[in-house]
Design a protein around this motif. Structure first.
Motif, PDB file in Angstrom:
ATOM      1  N   TRP A 226      -0.572  10.049  -6.579  1.00 47.26           N
ATOM      2  CA  TRP A 226       0.085  11.341  -6.713  1.00 47.26           C
ATOM      3  C   TRP A 226      -0.514  12.156  -7.861  1.00 47.26           C
ATOM      4  O   TRP A 226      -0.647  13.378  -7.762  1.00 47.26           O
ATOM      5  CB  TRP A 226       1.593  11.176  -6.896  1.00 47.26           C
ATOM      6  CG  TRP A 226       2.337  11.223  -5.600  1.00 47.26           C
ATOM      7  CD1 TRP A 226       3.013  10.205  -5.010  1.00 47.26           C
ATOM      8  CD2 TRP A 226       2.455  12.344  -4.713  1.00 47.26           C
ATOM      9  NE1 TRP A 226       3.557  10.614  -3.813  1.00 47.26           N
ATOM     10  CE2 TRP A 226       3.233  11.921  -3.601  1.00 47.26           C
ATOM     11  CE3 TRP A 226       1.988  13.650  -4.736  1.00 47.26           C
ATOM     12  CZ2 TRP A 226       3.541  12.772  -2.533  1.00 47.26           C
ATOM     13  CZ3 TRP A 226       2.288  14.509  -3.674  1.00 47.26           C
ATOM     14  CH2 TRP A 226       3.057  14.056  -2.596  1.00 47.26           C
ATOM     15  N   ASP A 227      -0.887  11.485  -8.951  1.00 45.46           N
ATOM     16  CA  ASP A 227      -1.541  12.204 -10.047  1.00 45.46           C
ATOM     17  C   ASP A 227      -2.867  12.794  -9.588  1.00 45.46           C
ATOM     18  O   ASP A 227      -3.205  13.938  -9.921  1.00 45.46           O
ATOM     19  CB  ASP A 227      -1.766  11.260 -11.238  1.00 45.46           C
ATOM     20  CG  ASP A 227      -0.460  10.702 -11.769  1.00 45.46           C
ATOM     21  OD1 ASP A 227       0.389  11.495 -12.203  1.00 45.46           O
ATOM     22  OD2 ASP A 227      -0.279   9.475 -11.727  1.00 45.46           O
ATOM     23  N   ARG A 228      -3.612  12.015  -8.820  1.00 43.07           N
ATOM     24  CA  ARG A 228      -4.876  12.498  -8.260  1.00 43.07           C
ATOM     25  C   ARG A 228      -4.647  13.662  -7.301  1.00 43.07           C
ATOM     26  O   ARG A 228      -5.407  14.624  -7.276  1.00 43.07           O
ATOM     27  CB  ARG A 228      -5.596  11.356  -7.536  1.00 43.07           C
ATOM     28  CG  ARG A 228      -6.135  10.283  -8.459  1.00 43.07           C
ATOM     29  CD  ARG A 228      -6.414   8.986  -7.689  1.00 43.07           C
ATOM     30  NE  ARG A 228      -7.307   9.208  -6.553  1.00 43.07           N
ATOM     31  CZ  ARG A 228      -8.623   8.996  -6.592  1.00 43.07           C
ATOM     32  NH1 ARG A 228      -9.191   8.583  -7.715  1.00 43.07           N
ATOM     33  NH2 ARG A 228      -9.362   9.182  -5.517  1.00 43.07           N
TER      34      ARG A 228
ATOM     35  N   LEU B 208      -2.937   9.190  -0.821  1.00 41.01           N
ATOM     36  CA  LEU B 208      -2.008   8.057  -0.746  1.00 41.01           C
ATOM     37  C   LEU B 208      -2.468   6.996   0.236  1.00 41.01           C
ATOM     38  O   LEU B 208      -2.094   5.823   0.116  1.00 41.01           O
ATOM     39  CB  LEU B 208      -0.602   8.535  -0.403  1.00 41.01           C
ATOM     40  CG  LEU B 208       0.259   8.895  -1.644  1.00 41.01           C
ATOM     41  CD1 LEU B 208      -0.245  10.160  -2.319  1.00 41.01           C
ATOM     42  CD2 LEU B 208       1.713   9.034  -1.278  1.00 41.01           C
ATOM     43  N   ALA B 209      -3.283   7.403   1.198  1.00 39.67           N
ATOM     44  CA  ALA B 209      -3.804   6.421   2.150  1.00 39.67           C
ATOM     45  C   ALA B 209      -4.734   5.421   1.470  1.00 39.67           C
ATOM     46  O   ALA B 209      -4.952   4.322   1.986  1.00 39.67           O
ATOM     47  CB  ALA B 209      -4.543   7.127   3.279  1.00 39.67           C
TER      48      ALA B 209
ATOM     49  N   MET C  36       0.847  -1.193   0.000  1.00 37.04           N
ATOM     50  CA  MET C  36       0.000   0.000   0.000  1.00 37.04           C
ATOM     51  C   MET C  36       0.880   1.240   0.000  1.00 37.04           C
ATOM     52  O   MET C  36       1.846   1.309   0.755  1.00 37.04           O
ATOM     53  CB  MET C  36      -0.915   0.018   1.232  1.00 37.04           C
ATOM     54  CG  MET C  36      -1.766   1.278   1.354  1.00 37.04           C
ATOM     55  SD  MET C  36      -2.844   1.286   2.813  1.00 37.04           S
ATOM     56  CE  MET C  36      -4.017   0.030   2.374  1.00 37.04           C
ATOM     57  N   SER C  37       0.528   2.229  -0.872  1.00 38.33           N
ATOM     58  CA  SER C  37       1.273   3.481  -0.911  1.00 38.33           C
ATOM     59  C   SER C  37       0.914   4.329   0.295  1.00 38.33           C
ATOM     60  O   SER C  37      -0.205   4.306   0.793  1.00 38.33           O
ATOM     61  CB  SER C  37       0.944   4.250  -2.195  1.00 38.33           C
ATOM     62  OG  SER C  37       1.329   3.527  -3.328  1.00 38.33           O
TER      63      SER C  37
ATOM     64  N   SER D  26       4.485   8.336   3.817  1.00 35.80           N
ATOM     65  CA  SER D  26       5.763   8.019   4.465  1.00 35.80           C
ATOM     66  C   SER D  26       6.702   7.243   3.538  1.00 35.80           C
ATOM     67  O   SER D  26       7.894   7.141   3.816  1.00 35.80           O
ATOM     68  CB  SER D  26       5.527   7.226   5.748  1.00 35.80           C
ATOM     69  OG  SER D  26       4.924   5.984   5.455  1.00 35.80           O
ATOM     70  N   GLN D  27       6.168   6.712   2.438  1.00 30.14           N
ATOM     71  CA  GLN D  27       6.997   5.997   1.471  1.00 30.14           C
ATOM     72  C   GLN D  27       7.274   6.840   0.219  1.00 30.14           C
ATOM     73  O   GLN D  27       7.824   6.338  -0.752  1.00 30.14           O
ATOM     74  CB  GLN D  27       6.293   4.693   1.057  1.00 30.14           C
ATOM     75  CG  GLN D  27       6.116   3.725   2.216  1.00 30.14           C
ATOM     76  CD  GLN D  27       5.202   2.580   1.860  1.00 30.14           C
ATOM     77  OE1 GLN D  27       4.252   2.736   1.111  1.00 30.14           O
ATOM     78  NE2 GLN D  27       5.494   1.399   2.407  1.00 30.14           N
ATOM     79  N   SER D  28       6.906   8.125   0.283  1.00 23.19           N
ATOM     80  CA  SER D  28       7.042   8.999  -0.878  1.00 23.19           C
ATOM     81  C   SER D  28       8.266   9.894  -0.763  1.00 23.19           C
ATOM     82  O   SER D  28       8.670  10.295   0.340  1.00 23.19           O
ATOM     83  CB  SER D  28       5.798   9.878  -1.026  1.00 23.19           C
ATOM     84  OG  SER D  28       4.679   9.114  -1.364  1.00 23.19           O
ATOM     85  N   ARG D  29       8.828  10.193  -1.934  1.00 21.12           N
ATOM     86  CA  ARG D  29       9.938  11.145  -2.007  1.00 21.12           C
ATOM     87  C   ARG D  29       9.463  12.372  -2.765  1.00 21.12           C
ATOM     88  O   ARG D  29       8.920  12.281  -3.874  1.00 21.12           O
ATOM     89  CB  ARG D  29      11.145  10.521  -2.708  1.00 21.12           C
ATOM     90  CG  ARG D  29      12.323  11.474  -2.867  1.00 21.12           C
ATOM     91  CD  ARG D  29      13.634  10.712  -3.043  1.00 21.12           C
ATOM     92  NE  ARG D  29      14.733  11.569  -3.410  1.00 21.12           N
ATOM     93  CZ  ARG D  29      15.350  12.429  -2.597  1.00 21.12           C
ATOM     94  NH1 ARG D  29      14.929  12.561  -1.344  1.00 21.12           N
ATOM     95  NH2 ARG D  29      16.373  13.155  -3.011  1.00 21.12           N
TER      96      ARG D  29
END
Length: 415
Positions: A345-347, A337-338, A1-2, A5-8
């Protein structure tokens, strides 16, 4: 799951907006790197006015008390005629105002607010780099690739282009250029004990002094205006002089210099004329904005802050709009992202664009109109003054759209 906290996230630009975005996203767990082209962090300028729409953002990050400790809570916003110094109208910023908008209106030195945000972003875990100029951002599949002037590339889920009025990244979306207003601003910030008696004093009913300056006072006049307010607990006087440049009107390539300031206020009251002696003359700021654009997104890059919506200063909301952008994208990203969907991210970028562009573009266009209103002459000035005098000072009908706004699903104020 995205998840966030896993995003840069990469940010181009380390001004107030970039620092706020780094803070907002890092607080929610994102891995954030900010690129600032200057050798060190710092803000050029003097005072900032922060309305309650900005105060609420700072409070949500736990920074409002720190900001207020370095700033001043003015009692009123006061408008006076620059020719006569007659008071035209005022906005009481006291208890009822704060209750209405859920936060105070305060003034603070630009460098103080910037340093508060930079320190908080570092504390939240953001990586803040200086001496790094961003040359380009491209999208490759579901990744953004940022290239710096030294040829290095950096990959991330998304890039926030917050590189200011003269943004080079905006050119990827729009071929427009900054638009000159033909007006130039001079500023000056001096310790109260270094200015002549009377400069840091609230005017009385006429032009006589009545007490220490505790308000934001704006003198509006034909082709010019002049702003005064205290800073740093009342120990400093901040002044801003803005006038229409004769050199610009004459089509000169170089315009707005100190020779123009010498006679820009000859038609104004002596109170205003004398105050112009306490302005910096080694620097000045030609006033530019840009036309509104509806689309801020290019693949995995979004324009925010002054790169997306650089305003003229009349609504005192440039810095606040950038802070609103920062909170908005952090909140929307966390929500999207949850959900764990591949295009989160596009959304997010599409949702932020849809939320923020109408709001900020209204401020851009209203700011231009407000500047024209301030600078009227002749019979138009007389009509403007009468309109201001007759305003119901207990009504919020003309300010709710600006100060009651929230990017949350529910408005900050029920209006």
């Amino acid at each position: 799951m995205s998840s966030l906290s896993q995003s840069r996230v990469l940010i181009a630009g380390g001004g107030i907006g970039g620092a706020a975005a780094a803070l907002a996203l890092a607080r929610k767990g994102a891995s954030v790197t900010l690129f600032e082209r200057s050798a060190e962090f710092g803000e050029v300028g003097a005072g900032l006015q922060i309305g309650p729409h900005g105060s609420r953002m700072l409070e949500s990050w736990g920074l409002l008390d720190t900001a207020l400790a370095r700033g001043v809570l003015p009692g009123n916003l006061v408008f006076r005629d620059a020719v006569t110094t007659e008071e035209l109208t005022r906005v009481d910023l006291g208890v009822d105002f704060r209750a209405r908008y859920g936060g105070p209106y305060f003034v603070i030195h630009r460098s103080d607010l910037h340093s508060i945000l930079i320190e908080a972003a570092r504390d939240a875990g953001a990586e803040l780099l200086t001496g790094q100029t961003v040359d380009d951002v491209v999208t490759e599949s579901n990744r953004a690739v940022l290239t710096t002037a030294d040829g290095r590339t950096h990959e991330a889920d998304v890039v926030l282009a917050m590189d200011g009025l003269k943004s080079r990244l905006r050119a990827k979306i729009s071929d427009d250029e900054p638009v000159s207003s033909g007006y130039v601003a001079y500023r000056g910030t001096f310790p109260m004990d270094e200015v002549p008696a009377g400069l840091g004093i609230t005017p009385g009913a006429g032009s006589e002094a009545s007490g220490p300056l505790t308000d934001v006072v704006g003198y509006i006049g034909p082709g010019c205006h002049f702003i005064q307010y205290p800073l740093r607990g009342g120990t400093m006087l901040n002044q801003v002089a803005v006038f229409e440049s004769p050199g610009f009107k004459a089509g000169k390539a170089e315009w707005g210099g100190p020779d123009e300031l010498e006679h820009a206020y000859d038609h104004c009251h002596p109170t205003v004329q004398s105050a112009t002696d306490h302005l910096w003359r080694d620097r000045w700021w030609p006033m530019y904005d840009r036309g509104p654009i509806d689309n801020w997104v290019d693949g995995r890059m979004i324009l925010l802050g002054d790169a997306a919506h650089p305003p003229l200063q009349y609504l005192a909301s440039g810095a606040v709009m950038a802070i609103e952008d920062a909170k908005c994208i952090a909140d929307y990203a966390e929500e999207e992202l949850a959900l764990g969907v591949p295009d989160a991210w596009d959304r997010t970028l599409a949702a932020v664009n849809a939320e923020r562009a109408p709001r900020c573009n209204r401020i851009l266009t209203t700011g231009r109109m407000w500047g024209e209103l301030w600078h009227l002459d002749g019979t138009a000035r007389i009509a403007r003054n009468e309109l201001f005098r007759s305003r119901d000072t207990s009504s919020y009908r003309y300010t709710d759209w600006l100060w009651a706004y929230s990017s949350d699903r529910a408005p900050a104020v029920a209006v």
